[in-house]
Design a protein around this motif. Structure first.
Motif, PDB file in Angstrom:
ATOM      1  N   SER A 175       0.812  -1.219   0.000  1.00 50.48           N
ATOM      2  CA  SER A 175       0.000   0.000   0.000  1.00 50.48           C
ATOM      3  C   SER A 175       0.844   1.268   0.000  1.00 50.48           C
ATOM      4  O   SER A 175       0.346   2.342  -0.369  1.00 50.48           O
ATOM      5  CB  SER A 175      -0.931   0.009   1.219  1.00 50.48           C
ATOM      6  OG  SER A 175      -0.178  -0.060   2.424  1.00 50.48           O
ATOM      7  N   THR A 218      -4.132   2.169  -5.203  1.00 49.02           N
ATOM      8  CA  THR A 218      -4.717   1.161  -6.088  1.00 49.02           C
ATOM      9  C   THR A 218      -3.621   0.348  -6.764  1.00 49.02           C
ATOM     10  O   THR A 218      -2.455   0.749  -6.815  1.00 49.02           O
ATOM     11  CB  THR A 218      -5.584   1.821  -7.173  1.00 49.02           C
ATOM     12  OG1 THR A 218      -4.726   2.596  -8.044  1.00 49.02           O
ATOM     13  CG2 THR A 218      -6.623   2.732  -6.543  1.00 49.02           C
ATOM     14  N   GLU A 219      -4.038  -0.785  -7.314  1.00 49.41           N
ATOM     15  CA  GLU A 219      -3.085  -1.647  -8.007  1.00 49.41           C
ATOM     16  C   GLU A 219      -2.529  -0.966  -9.241  1.00 49.41           C
ATOM     17  O   GLU A 219      -1.353  -1.142  -9.595  1.00 49.41           O
ATOM     18  CB  GLU A 219      -3.756  -2.968  -8.385  1.00 49.41           C
ATOM     19  CG  GLU A 219      -2.795  -3.980  -8.984  1.00 49.41           C
ATOM     20  CD  GLU A 219      -3.429  -5.340  -9.206  1.00 49.41           C
ATOM     21  OE1 GLU A 219      -3.506  -5.764 -10.383  1.00 49.41           O
ATOM     22  OE2 GLU A 219      -3.827  -5.967  -8.200  1.00 49.41           O
TER      23      GLU A 219
END
Length: 386
Positions: free
Chosen positions: A149, A154-155
């Motif tokens: 994180s 977000t990915e």
């Protein structure tokens, strides 16, 4: 199933020609020497034995896949590994390694696998039946990144940072290659002070890149790791740093040269501090510490010579010496040398690499001016002028 993979026809021809050439050289050319010359007789025996070794290796070499095992036959031995004992495999550039479930047993590997016919079929069979450990390690490292994180909410953000790290790593590595090749081709720039300072600082830039990469760029990482590294850029620029240190300055007394160890320790410490503290079992290769130590020693030596000479403000002493010989070394380029006679505290004849223009302007019998300085670290050094 009982499938055999033998050396391909093309490689058989290649190796047989090589073996024949080596055998002829050993048996006939060295055979013309006097029989009482023991050293040459030993060399002759070694050449003939090596040729026979190649021949036997080509004729015996094969991979056999049975119903429950893989067998590797080479010139020295036959090794077998049972399917039930295979943990997985790794395919490197020249070797296929099969790792055992029982790690204390002997290692099983297939060297020079590209020599074998239909080897692509064998590799496909391996992938269909066993675990590709390189792929598993890569995916574990990638999952580690995409789950972090601290790299983004977000990915997609994390993937973007990984792509940016890739571009920075490639650009930095390419910069190191350009420094080395450009410096080798353009000898005159090696004497430029700005270039010397750039090369002195470029490896340190690698530490800055590592520190600001959020752990995505390491000093050295495996080829199978999703993490990137600065090793190539650091290594290439360090090599050029050594080159300009050796070609720009002549050292008179190496008494204090050991100071480079202090710089090497500081450099290695900086690289470790710039490395991330996150746990990552996939990206750290075996021998990574040894590589860091070697590069640090090389950088420390080149850095010491550069700082000692480049920033030396001591008054110089002037001497004169005669050119007693000159020659050009054509090994990996054109390298002109002048051989100058003894002068002042220099009691030995010395060969000094110079530029081509300097070489052409100093025929044998001419005199050169020697500029001797104390050195910032009390490592006396000198250069010559017309």
């Amino acid at each position: 199933m009982n499938q055999e993979y033998k050396v391909s026809i093309g490689y058989k021809i290649f190796y047989l020609i090589a073996a024949a050439a080596i055998f002829v050289f050993g048996a006939f050319i060295l055979g013309l020497t006097p029989r009482h010359n023991t050293g040459l007789l030993i060399a002759q025996t070694v050449f003939i034995a090596f040729a026979i070794l190649i021949l036997v290796s080509v004729l015996r070499g094969r991979i056999i896949v049975t119903d429950n095992s893989i067998i590797r036959v080479n010139f020295m031995q036959t090794k077998e590994i049972l399917f039930a004992d295979i943990k997985g495999f790794r395919i490197d550039q020249k070797t296929i390694r099969l790792e055992r479930i029982t790690p204390h047993d002997s290692k099983f590997s297939i060297a020079r696998y590209s020599d074998f016919a239909d080897i692509d079929d064998f590799k496909k069979w391996l992938r269909d039946n066993f675990v590709d450990l390189n792929s598993i390690e890569y995916q574990e490292g990638l999952n580690e990144i995409l789950a972090d994180s601290s790299l983004g909410l977000t990915e997609d953000e994390r993937k973007s940072k990984l792509a940016t790290a890739r571009n920075i790593s490639i650009a930095y590595s390419l910069g190191g290659v350009i420094i080395l090749i450009g410096g080798a081709l353009l000898h005159e720039i090696a004497t430029n002070i700005a270039v010397s300072v750039l090369v002195l600082l470029y490896p340190l830039l690698g530490a800055v890149i590592m520190y600001r990469s959020n752990g995505l760029i390491r000093f050295f990482s495996k080829k199978t790791s999703p993490y990137y590294h600065v090793f190539l850029g650091v290594y290439m620029s360090t090599l050029f740093l050594l080159v300009i240190s050796f070609t720009n300055y002549e050292i008179l007394d190496y008494h204090n040269i050991w100071y480079f160890v202090i710089i090497a320790i500081a450099f290695a410490g900086l690289m470790k501090l710039a490395s991330p503290n996150k746990v990552n079992t996939a990206s750290e290769p075996k021998g990574g510490i040894a590589v860091l130590i070697l590069v640090s020693l090389l950088y420390g030596y080149g850095c010491l010579l550069q700082i000692n000479c480049l920033f030396d403000k001591s008054p110089e002493k002037i001497y004169h010496a005669n050119v007693i010989d000159h020659y050009i070394n054509h090994n990996k380029g054109t390298h002109p040398y002048l051989r100058i006679d003894t002068w002042g505290p220099q009691t030995k004849v010395k060969d000094i690499q110079v530029s081509m223009s300097f070489y052409n302007g100093q025929p044998i019998g001419s005199a050169v001016t020697v500029h001797l300085k104390k050195g910032l670290f009390n490592i006396p050094w000198y250069n010559i002028s017309q």
